[in-house]
Design a protein around this motif. Structure first.
Motif, PDB file in Angstrom:
ATOM      1  N   LYS A   1      42.340 -65.642  46.739  1.00 43.99           N
ATOM      2  CA  LYS A   1      42.726 -64.280  47.121  1.00 43.99           C
ATOM      3  C   LYS A   1      44.238 -64.149  46.975  1.00 43.99           C
ATOM      4  O   LYS A   1      44.989 -64.978  47.477  1.00 43.99           O
ATOM      5  CB  LYS A   1      42.294 -63.998  48.561  1.00 43.99           C
ATOM      6  N   ILE A   2      44.644 -63.099  46.287  1.00 45.03           N
ATOM      7  CA  ILE A   2      46.056 -62.768  46.100  1.00 45.03           C
ATOM      8  C   ILE A   2      46.300 -61.412  46.741  1.00 45.03           C
ATOM      9  O   ILE A   2      45.643 -60.421  46.378  1.00 45.03           O
ATOM     10  CB  ILE A   2      46.445 -62.756  44.613  1.00 45.03           C
TER      11      ILE A   2
ATOM     12  N   ILE B   1      54.161 -61.391  48.329  1.00 47.20           N
ATOM     13  CA  ILE B   1      52.939 -61.828  47.636  1.00 47.20           C
ATOM     14  C   ILE B   1      52.430 -63.061  48.362  1.00 47.20           C
ATOM     15  O   ILE B   1      53.187 -64.017  48.592  1.00 47.20           O
ATOM     16  CB  ILE B   1      53.200 -62.135  46.144  1.00 47.20           C
ATOM     17  N   LYS B   2      51.167 -63.054  48.717  1.00 44.96           N
ATOM     18  CA  LYS B   2      50.528 -64.189  49.388  1.00 44.96           C
ATOM     19  C   LYS B   2      49.353 -64.687  48.558  1.00 44.96           C
ATOM     20  O   LYS B   2      48.679 -63.900  47.887  1.00 44.96           O
ATOM     21  CB  LYS B   2      50.036 -63.789  50.785  1.00 44.96           C
ATOM     22  N   VAL B   3      49.110 -65.985  48.650  1.00 43.90           N
ATOM     23  CA  VAL B   3      47.981 -66.628  47.965  1.00 43.90           C
ATOM     24  C   VAL B   3      47.154 -67.336  49.024  1.00 43.90           C
ATOM     25  O   VAL B   3      47.675 -68.173  49.774  1.00 43.90           O
ATOM     26  CB  VAL B   3      48.457 -67.615  46.879  1.00 43.90           C
ATOM     27  N   PHE B   4      45.872 -66.979  49.089  1.00 44.58           N
ATOM     28  CA  PHE B   4      44.945 -67.563  50.052  1.00 44.58           C
ATOM     29  C   PHE B   4      43.798 -68.231  49.316  1.00 44.58           C
ATOM     30  O   PHE B   4      43.536 -67.959  48.138  1.00 44.58           O
ATOM     31  CB  PHE B   4      44.367 -66.488  50.993  1.00 44.58           C
ATOM     32  N   VAL B   5      43.102 -69.099  50.060  1.00 42.37           N
ATOM     33  CA  VAL B   5      41.818 -69.670  49.633  1.00 42.37           C
ATOM     34  C   VAL B   5      40.852 -69.477  50.790  1.00 42.37           C
ATOM     35  O   VAL B   5      41.133 -69.899  51.914  1.00 42.37           O
ATOM     36  CB  VAL B   5      41.943 -71.162  49.257  1.00 42.37           C
ATOM     37  N   THR B   6      39.732 -68.834  50.507  1.00 40.10           N
ATOM     38  CA  THR B   6      38.703 -68.626  51.518  1.00 40.10           C
ATOM     39  C   THR B   6      37.541 -69.561  51.240  1.00 40.10           C
ATOM     40  O   THR B   6      37.147 -69.755  50.083  1.00 40.10           O
ATOM     41  CB  THR B   6      38.228 -67.172  51.514  1.00 40.10           C
ATOM     42  N   GLU B   7      37.005 -70.117  52.297  1.00 43.70           N
ATOM     43  CA  GLU B   7      35.909 -71.095  52.204  1.00 43.70           C
ATOM     44  C   GLU B   7      34.706 -70.566  52.966  1.00 43.70           C
ATOM     45  O   GLU B   7      34.818 -70.135  54.125  1.00 43.70           O
ATOM     46  CB  GLU B   7      36.352 -72.445  52.772  1.00 43.70           C
ATOM     47  N   ASN B   8      33.552 -70.603  52.323  1.00 42.73           N
ATOM     48  CA  ASN B   8      32.294 -70.168  52.910  1.00 42.73           C
ATOM     49  C   ASN B   8      31.335 -71.352  52.923  1.00 42.73           C
ATOM     50  O   ASN B   8      31.066 -71.955  51.867  1.00 42.73           O
ATOM     51  CB  ASN B   8      31.686 -69.009  52.125  1.00 42.73           C
ATOM     52  N   ILE B   9      30.808 -71.674  54.101  1.00 45.39           N
ATOM     53  CA  ILE B   9      29.888 -72.794  54.282  1.00 45.39           C
ATOM     54  C   ILE B   9      28.579 -72.257  54.843  1.00 45.39           C
ATOM     55  O   ILE B   9      28.588 -71.553  55.864  1.00 45.39           O
ATOM     56  CB  ILE B   9      30.467 -73.871  55.213  1.00 45.39           C
ATOM     57  N   GLU B  10      27.477 -72.586  54.180  1.00 45.38           N
ATOM     58  CA  GLU B  10      26.152 -72.158  54.605  1.00 45.38           C
ATOM     59  C   GLU B  10      25.276 -73.386  54.797  1.00 45.38           C
ATOM     60  O   GLU B  10      25.376 -74.370  54.043  1.00 45.38           O
ATOM     61  CB  GLU B  10      25.518 -71.220  53.576  1.00 45.38           C
ATOM     62  N   TYR B  11      24.391 -73.300  55.796  1.00 49.87           N
ATOM     63  CA  TYR B  11      23.461 -74.386  56.104  1.00 49.87           C
ATOM     64  C   TYR B  11      22.035 -73.836  56.040  1.00 49.87           C
ATOM     65  O   TYR B  11      21.761 -72.725  56.521  1.00 49.87           O
ATOM     66  CB  TYR B  11      23.718 -74.965  57.501  1.00 49.87           C
ATOM     67  N   PHE B  12      21.144 -74.629  55.467  1.00 48.33           N
ATOM     68  CA  PHE B  12      19.725 -74.290  55.394  1.00 48.33           C
ATOM     69  C   PHE B  12      18.922 -75.501  55.862  1.00 48.33           C
ATOM     70  O   PHE B  12      19.242 -76.644  55.501  1.00 48.33           O
ATOM     71  CB  PHE B  12      19.305 -73.929  53.966  1.00 48.33           C
ATOM     72  N   CYS B  13      17.886 -75.247  56.646  1.00 49.60           N
ATOM     73  CA  CYS B  13      16.996 -76.319  57.079  1.00 49.60           C
ATOM     74  C   CYS B  13      15.617 -75.728  57.335  1.00 49.60           C
ATOM     75  O   CYS B  13      15.422 -74.500  57.279  1.00 49.60           O
ATOM     76  CB  CYS B  13      17.529 -77.024  58.327  1.00 49.60           C
ATOM     77  N   SER B  14      14.654 -76.614  57.615  1.00 47.15           N
ATOM     78  CA  SER B  14      13.246 -76.221  57.827  1.00 47.15           C
ATOM     79  C   SER B  14      12.733 -75.413  56.647  1.00 47.15           C
ATOM     80  O   SER B  14      12.169 -74.322  56.797  1.00 47.15           O
ATOM     81  CB  SER B  14      13.097 -75.430  59.126  1.00 47.15           C
ATOM     82  N   ASN B  15      12.938 -75.999  55.451  1.00 47.53           N
ATOM     83  CA  ASN B  15      12.486 -75.371  54.214  1.00 47.53           C
ATOM     84  C   ASN B  15      13.093 -73.973  54.056  1.00 47.53           C
ATOM     85  O   ASN B  15      12.416 -73.001  53.695  1.00 47.53           O
ATOM     86  CB  ASN B  15      10.956 -75.289  54.164  1.00 47.53           C
ATOM     87  N   LYS B  16      14.375 -73.887  54.391  1.00 51.43           N
ATOM     88  CA  LYS B  16      15.183 -72.672  54.271  1.00 51.43           C
ATOM     89  C   LYS B  16      14.693 -71.542  55.169  1.00 51.43           C
ATOM     90  O   LYS B  16      15.028 -70.373  54.953  1.00 51.43           O
ATOM     91  CB  LYS B  16      15.235 -72.190  52.818  1.00 51.43           C
ATOM     92  N   ARG B  17      13.926 -71.879  56.177  1.00 54.65           N
ATOM     93  CA  ARG B  17      13.547 -70.857  57.153  1.00 54.65           C
ATOM     94  C   ARG B  17      14.629 -70.645  58.207  1.00 54.65           C
ATOM     95  O   ARG B  17      14.655 -69.620  58.875  1.00 54.65           O
ATOM     96  CB  ARG B  17      12.229 -71.249  57.836  1.00 54.65           C
ATOM     97  N   VAL B  18      15.500 -71.619  58.368  1.00 54.90           N
ATOM     98  CA  VAL B  18      16.612 -71.520  59.304  1.00 54.90           C
ATOM     99  C   VAL B  18      17.900 -71.505  58.493  1.00 54.90           C
ATOM    100  O   VAL B  18      18.129 -72.377  57.652  1.00 54.90           O
ATOM    101  CB  VAL B  18      16.603 -72.690  60.309  1.00 54.90           C
ATOM    102  N   HIS B  19      18.710 -70.517  58.757  1.00 56.24           N
ATOM    103  CA  HIS B  19      19.951 -70.341  57.993  1.00 56.24           C
ATOM    104  C   HIS B  19      21.090 -70.093  58.967  1.00 56.24           C
ATOM    105  O   HIS B  19      20.956 -69.335  59.930  1.00 56.24           O
ATOM    106  CB  HIS B  19      19.824 -69.154  57.023  1.00 56.24           C
ATOM    107  N   ARG B  20      22.192 -70.736  58.716  1.00 54.87           N
ATOM    108  CA  ARG B  20      23.383 -70.547  59.542  1.00 54.87           C
ATOM    109  C   ARG B  20      24.597 -70.522  58.633  1.00 54.87           C
ATOM    110  O   ARG B  20      24.698 -71.312  57.687  1.00 54.87           O
ATOM    111  CB  ARG B  20      23.524 -71.658  60.581  1.00 54.87           C
ATOM    112  N   MET B  21      25.514 -69.656  58.929  1.00 52.88           N
ATOM    113  CA  MET B  21      26.745 -69.518  58.142  1.00 52.88           C
ATOM    114  C   MET B  21      27.935 -69.625  59.085  1.00 52.88           C
ATOM    115  O   MET B  21      27.997 -68.935  60.104  1.00 52.88           O
ATOM    116  CB  MET B  21      26.766 -68.182  57.412  1.00 52.88           C
ATOM    117  N   GLU B  22      28.863 -70.481  58.714  1.00 55.03           N
ATOM    118  CA  GLU B  22      30.072 -70.613  59.511  1.00 55.03           C
ATOM    119  C   GLU B  22      31.003 -69.432  59.265  1.00 55.03           C
ATOM    120  O   GLU B  22      30.929 -68.773  58.226  1.00 55.03           O
ATOM    121  CB  GLU B  22      30.803 -71.917  59.153  1.00 55.03           C
ATOM    122  N   PRO B  23      31.881 -69.147  60.217  1.00 47.75           N
ATOM    123  CA  PRO B  23      32.879 -68.094  59.959  1.00 47.75           C
ATOM    124  C   PRO B  23      33.735 -68.430  58.739  1.00 47.75           C
ATOM    125  O   PRO B  23      34.037 -69.597  58.472  1.00 47.75           O
ATOM    126  CB  PRO B  23      33.712 -68.075  61.246  1.00 47.75           C
ATOM    127  N   VAL B  24      34.071 -67.402  58.009  1.00 45.54           N
ATOM    128  CA  VAL B  24      34.841 -67.602  56.784  1.00 45.54           C
ATOM    129  C   VAL B  24      36.197 -68.195  57.137  1.00 45.54           C
ATOM    130  O   VAL B  24      36.932 -67.678  57.987  1.00 45.54           O
ATOM    131  CB  VAL B  24      35.006 -66.264  56.032  1.00 45.54           C
TER     132      VAL B  24
END
Length: 538
Positions: free
Chosen positions: A331-332, A203-226
Motif C-alpha cells: 500500500k502506497i 508518501i508512506k509505504v505499508f505492507v498489509t498481512e491477512n491470515i486466514e485459518y480453516f479447520c473441520s474440512n473448512k467448516r470453521v473459518h477464522r480470520m485475524e485482524p489485518v
C-alpha cells in the motif's frame, strides 16, 4: 507424513560384516584400521566383535546371552553370530549414512503463525543392547521452503500504475517485481507530474498481512485482524524515516532541488529544497515547474529485526496451505492538498491509496540459493567460500561442511590422485532483475526507464515514406467468376449431374432403400443386394 530409514539392524544379513554406513572414519586410538575400507561408499572396517570383557557380558540381557546348541560345521571358538547376539559393537569413530526423500509439491512448507503451525522433524534413534541402557534419541527440525518456479515472472515482471487524480496530479508508480524475500529491498519509482497547483506533503509505504485459518474440512473459518506495518515514510519537511534500517531514497529530477544540488540529490544525499512543504517543489512560479522523479529502496524486515519488534510488526511469508493461508498487499499512501474552490486562501487535504497484491517469500528463498551456479572456472574463485544462513542482512555464516563428506568432483579427484588439493565451489550468479539496466546504462539501478515517456516533437506525417505502388494490379472479379469461365457455373453443372443420376432410378419399389451415403439418393457404388429366405424344410 512419515518415513523410516533402517540404517542398521542386527537381523539384516549384511550386519555380519558391515555397519551399513556409507562412510566410516575411526578415531586414531581404535585398534581396527584398514586403509582399503576408508572412503566414500566403503564398507565398515568393523568385524564381528568376539572379545567381550566380563563386565560387558554381565550387562547383556538374558535374551542375548541365552544358551544355544552348536550346529554342523560350527565350533565353540567361532562365537555367536550378530543375529544371534542381537547387537553389534561399533568402534569409536564417525559413521555417516546417506539418505534422501523426494517430497511432493503439494505438501505445505514450514509455517509458524499465532494460531497454527506446520513443521517437519528428523528423528534419529540408536537402540543400544542391554537391559539397563537407554536408547539415544535425537530430534532436529527440518525447514521446508517453497521457492518460485523457474519460469515464474513474479521476480522480474514489474507492477506499473499510471493514473490521474482529479485533473490535479498525474502519477506513475513502478514497483520492480511482484515477489521479494524477507530482508530484501523493494525498489519503487515515482514520477509525479503536477497538472495544477497541487502539493504533495508525504508518501508512506505499508505492507498489509491477512491470515486466514480453516479447520473441520473448512467448516470453521477464522480470520485475524489485518496487520498493517509501515515500512517507509518521506515527509516534505523532514528526512525520510524507515521502520527497519536499510531503506534509501533519492530524487532523480524535480522536487524543488536547486540546479547545483541535483547531482547530490541523485546520489541520495539530503539537500535543501525550495519549498519544504511540498515534495513537488515550488509551483507558484513558472520556472522549474515539471515532473518530479523519486526512487525508494524500501527495506523489508529481516529475521533479527522481527525478533526485536512486537507481534504487530512481524511479518510471515506467503502460504497457500489449505488450512493456513497468508497473503500480503503493498500500500502506497500519498497526502495531497489543493486550493479550496470557495476560499482560495485555504487548502483541502486528501489521501489517495494505491494497493496491489504483493508476495513475500521466505528469507531462505533468495536468488543465491535458488539460482544455478555460474559456469566459471573454480580456479578463479578464492578465499572464503562460506555462505550466510539466509538472505537477511547481517545473517550468521552457514557452517561449511567438510569436503570429504560430500561426493563432489574435488573429492573424486582426490581419490584418484590421492592428493589433498581442495577446489572451492564457484559462486552463484544472480539473474538480472527488472530494476537493473536501461537504454543508456546497463548497470544503472533505475526502474523509471520502464515508464513510456510520450514524444513532444513527433515527425510530420509527410516525412513518412508511403509504400511503393503495385506494378501488377490484382485481376478483376469478372474475369474470375464469369459465365463462360471460372467458377460461376460450378454449382449449375453440379446440379445437372445430380439430376442425371436420379432419372435412372425407379420410383415404385417394394421396399424402402436406405442410402448408405449422406444425401437423399442411393450411391450406385454401394453393395445393396435384395435378400430372400429359403424354406425351412429344404
Amino acid at each position: 507424513m512419515s518415513h523410516t530409514w533402517p540404517f542398521f539392524n542386527s537381523q539384516f544379513p549384511q550386519a555380519e560384516y558391515s555397519s551399513g554406513a556409507d562412510h566410516v572414519e575411526l578415531v586414531k586410538s581404535s585398534s581396527t584400521t584398514a586403509s582399503g575400507q576408508k572412503g566414500i561408499f566403503g564398507s565398515s572396517p568393523n568385524t564381528s566383535s568376539t572379545n567381550l570383557t566380563t563386565r560387558e557380558a554381565k550387562r547383556l540381557s538374558l535374551q542375548v546371552n541365552q544358551s544355544r546348541s552348536f550346529g554342523k560345521g560350527e565350533t565353540a571358538t567361532s562365537g555367536p553370530s550378530i543375529a544371534q547376539k542381537g547387537y553389534r559393537t561399533f568402534n569409536p569413530g564417525d559413521y555417516m549414512y546417506n539418505f534422501e526423500l523426494p517430497l511432493d509439491s503439494h505438501l505445505p512448507e514450514t509455517i509458524d503463525v499465532d494460531l497454527g503451525s506446520v513443521k517437519y522433524e528428523l528423528e534419529a534413534v540408536i537402540e543400544r543392547a542391554g537391559a539397563f541402557r537407554a536408547n539415544l534419541v535425537g530430534i532436529k527440525e527440518v525447514m521446508l521452503i517453497r521457492t518460485p518456479a523457474e519460469g515464474s515472472l513474479e521476480q522480474v515482471e514489474p507492477i506499473a500504475i499510471s493514473r490521474s487524480w482529479e485533473d490535479q496530479l498525474h502519477y506513475d508508480i513502478v514497483i520492480s517485481g511482484k515477489s521479494f524475500p524477507l530482508g530484501a529491498q523493494v525498489p519503487i519509482a515515482f514520477k509525479l507530474t503536477p497538472l495544477a497547483k497541487v502539493q504533495c506533503h508525504r508518501i508512506k509505504v505499508f505492507v498489509t498481512e491477512n491470515i486466514e485459518y480453516f479447520c473441520s474440512n473448512k467448516r470453521v473459518h477464522r480470520m485475524e485482524p489485518v496487520r498493517k506495518v509501515q515500512l517507509f515514510e518521506k515527509r516534505a519537511d523532514s528526512p525520510p524515516t524507515s521502520t527497519f534500517p536499510g531503506s534509501t531514497m533519492r530524487i532523480v529530477s524535480g522536487g524543488g532541488v536547486p540546479y547545483d544540488l541535483r547531482a547530490a540529490a541523485s546520489r541520495g544525499e539530503q539537500v535543501a529544497v525550495q519549498d519544504p512543504t511540498n515534495l513537488l517543489g515550488d509551483l507558484s512560479g513558472d520556472i522549474s515547474v515539471g515532473p518530479t522523479e523519486m526512487e525508494f529502496n524500501v527495506q523489508l524486515p529481516s529475521c533479527h529485526n522481527m525478533k526485536e519488534k512486537d507481534k504487530q510488526s512481524r511479518l510471515h511469508f506467503d502460504t497457500t496451505y489449505q488450512n493456513i493461508q497468508v497473503h500480503h498487499w503493498i500500500k502506497i499512501v500519498m497526502r495531497l492538498s489543493k486550493p479550496d474552490q470557495n476560499d482560495p486562501t485555504k487548502r483541502r487535504h486528501f489521501e489517495i491509496s494505491i494497493d496491489s497484491p504483493f508476495h513475500i517469500l521466505s528469507c531462505q528463498a533468495t536468488q543465491a540459493n535458488t539460482a544455478l551456479p555460474a559456469y566459471s572456472s573454480p580456479d578463479a574463485m578464492g578465499g572464503d567460500t562460506r555462505r550466510p544462513d539466509c538472505g537477511c542482512p547481517g545473517a550468521p555464516v552457514r557452517r561449511t561442511s567438510p569436503t570429504g563428506l560430500v561426493p563432489t568432483l574435488a573429492s573424486m579427484g582426490r581419490s584418484r590422485a590421492n592428493s589433498d588439493v581442495t577446489l572451492p565451489s564457484p559462486a552463484l550468479t544472480r539473474p538480472q532483475q527488472a530494476h537493473i539496466g536501461g537504454p543508456i546504462d546497463a548497470t544503472l539501478q533505475r526502474p523509471i526507464h520502464l515508464l513510456r515517456v510520450p514524444s513532444f516533437n513527433p515527425p510530420a506525417f509527410e516525412d513518412e515514406q508511403p509504400p511503393p505502388p503495385l506494378d501488377t494490379p490484382p485481376p478483376q472479379y469478372d474475369t474470375i467468376a464469369s459465365p463462360t469461365n471460372g467458377l460461376a457455373d460450378y454449382f449449375a453443372r453440379l446440379s445437372d449431374a445430380y439430376d442425371e443420376d436420379s432419372e435412372g432410378e425407379s420410383s415404385n419399389r417394394s421396399r424402402v432403400e436406405i442410402p448408405l451415403t449422406p444425401g437423399s439418393r442411393i450411391n450406385s457404388r454401394s453393395m445393396d443386394e435384395r435378400r430372400t429366405w429359403l424354406p425351412v424344410g429344404d
